[in-house]
Design a protein around this motif. Structure first.
Motif, mmCIF file in Angstrom:
data_model
loop_
_atom_site.group_PDB
_atom_site.id
_atom_site.type_symbol
_atom_site.label_atom_id
_atom_site.label_comp_id
_atom_site.label_asym_id
_atom_site.label_seq_id
_atom_site.Cartn_x
_atom_site.Cartn_y
_atom_site.Cartn_z
ATOM 1 N N PHE A 30 0.836 -1.202 0.000
ATOM 2 C CA PHE A 30 0.000 0.000 0.000
ATOM 3 C C PHE A 30 0.873 1.254 0.000
ATOM 4 N N PHE A 31 1.958 1.238 0.766
ATOM 5 C CA PHE A 31 2.870 2.387 0.786
ATOM 6 C C PHE A 31 3.566 2.541 -0.569
ATOM 7 N N ARG A 32 3.886 1.420 -1.190
ATOM 8 C CA ARG A 32 4.472 1.461 -2.537
ATOM 9 C C ARG A 32 3.472 2.073 -3.510
ATOM 10 N N TRP A 33 2.195 1.736 -3.362
ATOM 11 C CA TRP A 33 1.166 2.287 -4.252
ATOM 12 C C TRP A 33 0.908 3.766 -3.970
ATOM 13 N N PHE A 34 1.006 4.193 -2.709
ATOM 14 C CA PHE A 34 0.922 5.627 -2.415
ATOM 15 C C PHE A 34 2.013 6.363 -3.195
ATOM 16 N N ASP A 35 3.237 5.845 -3.090
ATOM 17 C CA ASP A 35 4.373 6.462 -3.767
ATOM 18 C C ASP A 35 4.162 6.469 -5.281
ATOM 19 N N ARG A 36 3.702 5.367 -5.819
ATOM 20 C CA ARG A 36 3.444 5.288 -7.264
ATOM 21 C C ARG A 36 2.396 6.313 -7.682
ATOM 22 N N CYS A 37 1.343 6.461 -6.893
ATOM 23 C CA CYS A 37 0.283 7.414 -7.211
ATOM 24 C C CYS A 37 0.837 8.831 -7.242
ATOM 25 N N PHE A 38 1.642 9.184 -6.235
ATOM 26 C CA PHE A 38 2.210 10.528 -6.207
ATOM 27 C C PHE A 38 3.158 10.754 -7.384
ATOM 28 N N HIS A 39 3.998 9.782 -7.695
ATOM 29 C CA HIS A 39 4.927 9.930 -8.817
ATOM 30 C C HIS A 39 4.187 9.976 -10.154
ATOM 31 N N ASP A 40 3.111 9.218 -10.289
ATOM 32 C CA ASP A 40 2.299 9.279 -11.502
ATOM 33 C C ASP A 40 1.664 10.659 -11.641
ATOM 34 N N PHE A 41 1.196 11.196 -10.529
ATOM 35 C CA PHE A 41 0.621 12.541 -10.501
ATOM 36 C C PHE A 41 1.648 13.578 -10.952
ATOM 37 N N LEU A 63 9.652 11.748 1.113
ATOM 38 C CA LEU A 63 8.740 11.388 2.177
ATOM 39 C C LEU A 63 9.279 11.830 3.539
ATOM 40 N N MET A 64 8.395 12.410 4.340
ATOM 41 C CA MET A 64 8.741 12.826 5.697
ATOM 42 C C MET A 64 7.934 12.045 6.745
ATOM 43 N N GLU A 65 6.758 11.543 6.332
ATOM 44 C CA GLU A 65 5.885 10.811 7.256
ATOM 45 C C GLU A 65 4.902 10.008 6.419
ATOM 46 N N ALA A 66 4.510 8.840 6.917
ATOM 47 C CA ALA A 66 3.496 8.026 6.241
ATOM 48 C C ALA A 66 2.695 7.247 7.277
ATOM 49 N N ASP A 67 1.417 7.043 6.970
ATOM 50 C CA ASP A 67 0.535 6.317 7.872
ATOM 51 C C ASP A 67 -0.585 5.694 7.038
ATOM 52 N N ALA A 68 -1.140 4.610 7.536
ATOM 53 C CA ALA A 68 -2.274 3.966 6.863
ATOM 54 C C ALA A 68 -3.185 3.316 7.895
#
Length: 138
Positions: A30-41, A63-68
């Motif tokens: 899920f964190f990998r997909w968050f990163d992918r979404c931001f980079h795609d954006f 990235l400075m902070e992440a949570d799910a």
């Protein structure tokens, strides 16, 4: 998630390799997909990470902070709709909120804080994010 349209959306087919032995998505994905979404954006809005960093004179947008929060299991052969919204712009960080859906069912919420990293006196530190916001048209 709020009723405003997302700043970006990704459709992600879930495959066997995304899952753990219990048959649900292994949580780091899920964190990998968050990163992918931001980079795609960033690619859609500004030509990608490298182009945007060159435009901003930065060493990276990181990235400075992440949570799910995991709301429902996601399994192989399901399709996940991941939405991202830039919800808060601070002086040196932007908050990105994520929501992942299986159809109309909320499966996950999360957030990231990201910064624009610049080199000063041989050290990397957080720079202003206002130029990032302008470059992304937000």
């Amino acid at each position: 998630m709020e009723n405003t349209p997302p700043d970006h959306r990704l459709t992600l087919p879930v495959t066997f390799g995304d899952c753990d032995p219990a048959g649900i998505v292994f949580y780091p994905n899920f964190f990998r997909w968050f990163d992918r979404c931001f980079h795609d954006f960033m690619f859609v809005r500004a030509g990608g990470h490298a182009a945007l960093c060159a435009q901003l004179g930065s060493a990276g947008i990181g990235l400075m902070e992440a949570d799910a929060k995991f709301r429902a299991p996601v399994r192989e052969n399901q399709t996940l709709e991941l939405e991202m919204r830039a919800t808060a712009w601070h002086e040196k960080a932007v908050r990105l909120d994520y929501a992942a859906y299986l159809g109309d069912r909320l499966a996950l919420t999360g957030h990231e804080l990201r910064g624009v990293f610049v080199m000063r006196d041989g050290r990397m530190g957080a720079g202003e994010v206002a130029p990032l916001r302008a470059a992304l048209g937000l």
